[in-house]
Design a protein around this motif. Sequence first.
Motif, PDB file in Angstrom:
ATOM      1  N   GLU A 146      -5.287   4.836   1.763  1.00  0.00           N
ATOM      2  CA  GLU A 146      -4.377   3.736   1.470  1.00  0.00           C
ATOM      3  C   GLU A 146      -4.737   3.129   0.116  1.00  0.00           C
ATOM      4  OE1 GLU A 146      -4.404   0.966   4.767  1.00  0.00           O
ATOM      5  OE2 GLU A 146      -2.628   1.942   5.583  1.00  0.00           O
ATOM      6  N   SER A 165      -8.283  -1.047  -1.710  1.00  0.00           N
ATOM      7  CA  SER A 165      -7.931   0.294  -1.242  1.00  0.00           C
ATOM      8  C   SER A 165      -8.973   0.806  -0.251  1.00  0.00           C
ATOM      9  CB  SER A 165      -7.802   1.247  -2.437  1.00  0.00           C
ATOM     10  OG  SER A 165      -6.681   0.899  -3.227  1.00  0.00           O
ATOM     11  N   PHE A 222       0.837  -1.187   0.000  1.00  0.00           N
ATOM     12  CA  PHE A 222       0.000   0.000   0.000  1.00  0.00           C
ATOM     13  C   PHE A 222       0.877   1.244   0.000  1.00  0.00           C
ATOM     14  CE2 PHE A 222      -2.693  -3.208   1.940  1.00  0.00           C
ATOM     15  CZ  PHE A 222      -3.974  -2.932   1.446  1.00  0.00           C
ATOM     16  N   PHE A 239      -3.946   0.283  -2.564  1.00  0.00           N
ATOM     17  CA  PHE A 239      -3.338  -1.031  -2.763  1.00  0.00           C
ATOM     18  C   PHE A 239      -2.753  -1.110  -4.165  1.00  0.00           C
ATOM     19  CE2 PHE A 239      -3.799  -5.204  -4.744  1.00  0.00           C
ATOM     20  CZ  PHE A 239      -3.013  -5.985  -3.920  1.00  0.00           C
TER      21      PHE A 239
END
Length: 278
Positions: A11, A63, A3, A13
């Motif tokens: 965040e 995410s 991440f 991914f």
Amino acid sequence: MSFVTTKDGVEIFFKDWGPKDAQPLVFHHGWPLSSDDWDAQLLFFVKQGYRVIAHDRRGHGRSSQVWDGHDMDHYAADIAAVVQHLDLKNAVHIGHSTGGGEAAHYVARHGQQQGRVAKLVMIGAVPPLMLKTPANPGGLPIEVFDGFRKSLSDNRAQFYLDVAAGPFYGYNRPNAKKSDGIVWNWWRQGMMGGAKAHLDGIKAFSETDFTDDLKIITVPTLVMHGDDDQIVPIADSALLAIKLLKNGTLKVYPGFPHGMATTEPDTINADLLAFIRA
């Protein structure tokens, strides 16, 4: 799992496969999917010796399911954060559908200025503008997208199943060879994401005008589009986009659907490889 945290605390991914010193290929997925939609491309190109990177857009996949920032400016800034975190240079950015708009916006607003982009590919992509306006009379009426919003709000699971089993892959065409696995993989990816992100994403992909982005882009750009695309009609996307690009090439695929990178991976991967190597 990998991440990167954006400036506003989201965040994102991402997958990062292949040799770190190889040329990077960055893949931008469509709405409402995830980086998993690029499986056929990631596996192919990592075998070809490339470094492949694919992220889950904010609110999508793995995410953060944040409630805001679901617009092209944030999407482009998020991928810029991934690119800077990995220090990617000489990268080829490849975007499908909404991801094609995201990739174009990133290249125009971030990548070219930073000298990090080698080429751009837009597959079944939304630029320059999907919505019908006085300046874009061939676009789709707002009522079409309002219908998407209503269907998502009423029964998102059924809406996603209907899209995947029907127009997205052309499975509603006579004699189409439907793959249940492809349909359910689309549904799985969609349901992993957040409903708020997907609802706002409809506005992002339908109402964003990418005209100025396309005019700014100078790197070699390949525009790939199926002429039986029922999601992003070619007449109001690729055929207009190519006129705005300074260094663009258009490749039209007779009879191919919107999700052609999944249904026709051998053809699409070969043409991508040829463009990247050229």
